[in-house]
Design a protein around this motif. Structure first.
Motif, mmCIF file in Angstrom:
data_model
loop_
_atom_site.group_PDB
_atom_site.id
_atom_site.type_symbol
_atom_site.label_atom_id
_atom_site.label_comp_id
_atom_site.label_asym_id
_atom_site.label_seq_id
_atom_site.Cartn_x
_atom_site.Cartn_y
_atom_site.Cartn_z
ATOM 1 N N TYR A 26 -2.754 10.170 4.678
ATOM 2 C CA TYR A 26 -1.870 9.160 5.253
ATOM 3 C C TYR A 26 -1.093 9.650 6.468
ATOM 4 O O TYR A 26 -0.324 8.879 7.051
ATOM 5 N N ILE A 27 -1.319 10.902 6.873
ATOM 6 C CA ILE A 27 -0.764 11.351 8.143
ATOM 7 C C ILE A 27 -1.807 11.238 9.255
ATOM 8 O O ILE A 27 -1.520 11.559 10.409
ATOM 9 N N ILE A 77 -6.366 -0.759 1.915
ATOM 10 C CA ILE A 77 -6.867 -0.912 0.544
ATOM 11 C C ILE A 77 -8.382 -0.756 0.510
ATOM 12 O O ILE A 77 -8.926 -0.062 -0.370
ATOM 13 N N ALA A 78 -9.089 -1.351 1.476
ATOM 14 C CA ALA A 78 -10.552 -1.245 1.500
ATOM 15 C C ALA A 78 -10.990 0.198 1.712
ATOM 16 O O ALA A 78 -11.921 0.691 1.045
ATOM 17 N N LEU A 103 1.716 -1.301 -8.260
ATOM 18 C CA LEU A 103 0.699 -1.374 -9.302
ATOM 19 C C LEU A 103 -0.542 -2.113 -8.817
ATOM 20 O O LEU A 103 -1.676 -1.710 -9.112
ATOM 21 N N GLU A 104 -0.334 -3.212 -8.088
ATOM 22 C CA GLU A 104 -1.476 -3.984 -7.604
ATOM 23 C C GLU A 104 -2.309 -3.173 -6.620
ATOM 24 O O GLU A 104 -3.532 -3.277 -6.595
ATOM 25 N N TYR A 105 -1.649 -2.351 -5.799
ATOM 26 C CA TYR A 105 -2.401 -1.445 -4.932
ATOM 27 C C TYR A 105 -3.277 -0.534 -5.783
ATOM 28 O O TYR A 105 -4.476 -0.380 -5.524
ATOM 29 N N ASP A 148 0.852 -1.187 0.000
ATOM 30 C CA ASP A 148 0.000 0.000 0.000
ATOM 31 C C ASP A 148 0.887 1.236 0.000
ATOM 32 O O ASP A 148 2.105 1.143 0.164
ATOM 33 N N CYS A 149 0.284 2.398 -0.170
ATOM 34 C CA CYS A 149 1.033 3.613 -0.498
ATOM 35 C C CYS A 149 1.362 4.500 0.686
ATOM 36 O O CYS A 149 2.012 5.536 0.524
ATOM 37 N N ARG A 150 0.960 4.158 1.893
ATOM 38 C CA ARG A 150 1.006 5.131 2.993
ATOM 39 C C ARG A 150 2.425 5.608 3.312
ATOM 40 O O ARG A 150 2.640 6.806 3.534
ATOM 41 N N SER A 151 3.406 4.698 3.347
ATOM 42 C CA SER A 151 4.778 5.118 3.670
ATOM 43 C C SER A 151 5.338 6.049 2.596
ATOM 44 O O SER A 151 5.992 7.055 2.887
#
Length: 290
Positions: free
Chosen positions: A92-93, A106-107, A135-137, A24-27
Motif C-alpha cells: 500500500y505504499i 478491492i479487485a 469487514l466488507e472489504y 478499503d484498507c490502504r490508509s
C-alpha cells in the motif's frame, strides 16, 4: 526477516478511528507501516501452530476460525495465505494505490490473495467487529468467508452470528485482549459452549487483561501465556507514550529492559484451552515462534 522499524520521520496517528472503518484498507495499513507494526507477524505464526494442534487433537480436516475485533482481517490474511506481514503492508505504499478507486483496490487485492492461498488451506474464517465497512472489504477480497458487524459488548449476537459461533473451533484476537471485553467474551463463550473452541489472543504488555483472562477461567478454560519472547507491536509515538507504557508494563510485573525501553510497545500470546486438551508446546508439530 528484516524488522520494519517504521518511519521515524513520519508522525504516528495513535487514534485510528477515522481510518479503521473505510471501504478499503490502504490508509490503515500505510499508518501501520509507518508505525512499525509487527504484532500480526508473530501472532499469526502462533495462531497457525495453535490451529494445527487443535485440529490434530480433535481429528479435524477443516476448522472454523472466528477473528474477534478483526478490522480488515490481517490475522486471517496471514493465516490462510502464503504471504508475510511485510508483503501486505508494503503493497500500500506503492504509488498505484494513491489514485486507485475503491473498486480497483478491492479487485487487485482479491486477485493477489487468490493467487497466494496456502496449499491445502481449507479452513473457514469469519470476522466480527463494529467496523462494518472494514469487514466488507475483508469479505470482498476473500479473507473472510463470513463477516458480522455486531457489538457483543452491548448486544446479543444475531441469529446468523449465533449459528456461526456454534460451529467455531478457534477464536483469535490480534492486537490487545483489552478489546475482548468481558461482556462480549462471555456471550461468545456461551454461544460456543457446545464446541468449546480454543482461544488465542495477542495483548499488548501493560494492558489490563485480568478481566478477560478471568472470564475464560470462569468458563473452565486453562489459560497460559505461550512460552515465547515478547515481540514488537508498534513503535511509540512520543516519549510520553513510552513513559506510560513502561509504567503500565512494570506495574504488571514485566521487565521492560530491551523491550518497552527500546522504543516499542511489546505484546505476547495467550492461549486458552479446555483443561483436558492441554498439551505441551514443545510437543507440537508446528512451532508457534516466528
Amino acid at each position: 526477516m528484516i524488522e520494519n522499524k517504521g518511519a521515524p520521520g513520519q508522525k504516528i496517528v495513535t487514534i485510528y478511528d477515522d481510518i479503521y472503518d473505510l471501504p478499503d484498507c490502504r490508509s490503515y495499513y500505510r499508518a501501520m507501516h509507518n508505525a512499525g507494526f509487527r504484532t500480526a507477524h508473530y501472532a499469526s505464526t502462533a495462531f497457525r501452530a495453535v490451529l494445527a494442534e487443535l485440529k490434530h487433537l480433535r481429528g479435524l480436516d477443516q476448522a472454523n476460525v472466528m477473528d474477534f475485533a478483526s478490522g480488515y482481517g490481517i490475522a486471517p490474511a496471514l493465516m490462510r495465505h502464503d504471504v508475510t506481514l511485510d508483503d501486505v503492508l508494503s503493497r500500500y505504499i506503492e504509488p498505484w494505490y494513491d489514485e486507485a478507486t475503491i473498486e480497483d483496490v478491492i479487485a487487485k487485492d482479491r486477485e493477489w490473495f487468490q493467487n497466494r492461498r496456502r496449499v491445502g488451506q481449507n479452513d473457514r474464517f469469519a470476522g466480527i467487529d463494529i467496523a462494518g465497512r472494514a469487514l466488507e472489504y475483508g469479505r470482498a477480497v476473500g479473507i473472510f468467508d463470513a463477516a458480522f458487524a455486531e457489538n457483543l459488548q452491548d448486544d446479543a449476537p444475531s441469529a446468523e452470528l449465533q449459528a456461526w459461533l456454534a460451529e467455531t473451533d478457534l477464536i483469535v484476537e490480534c492486537g490487545s485482549v483489552a478489546h475482548m471485553l468481558p461482556g462480549a467474551l462471555d456471550k461468545m463463550l456461551q454461544a460456543t459452549a457446545s464446541k468449546r473452541p480454543w482461544i488465542a489472543t495477542a495483548p499488548i504488555r501493560g494492558n489490563d487483561t485480568s478481566q478477560a483472562l478471568e472470564m475464560m477461567r470462569e468458563h473452565q478454560y486453562d489459560v497460559v501465556a505461550l512460552d515465547m519472547p515478547p515481540f514488537r507491536h508498534r513503535r511509540f509515538s512520543s516519549q510520553d507514550e513510552q513513559k506510560r507504557a513502561i509504567a503500565n508494563a512494570e506495574a504488571r510485573g514485566h521487565d521492560t529492559k530491551g523491550f518497552e525501553d527500546a522504543g516499542y510497545f511489546h505484546a505476547q500470546v495467550f492461549i486458552a484451552r479446555p483443561k483436558e486438551e492441554v498439551t505441551h508446546v514443545v510437543d507440537w508439530a508446528h512451532s508457534p515462534v516466528a
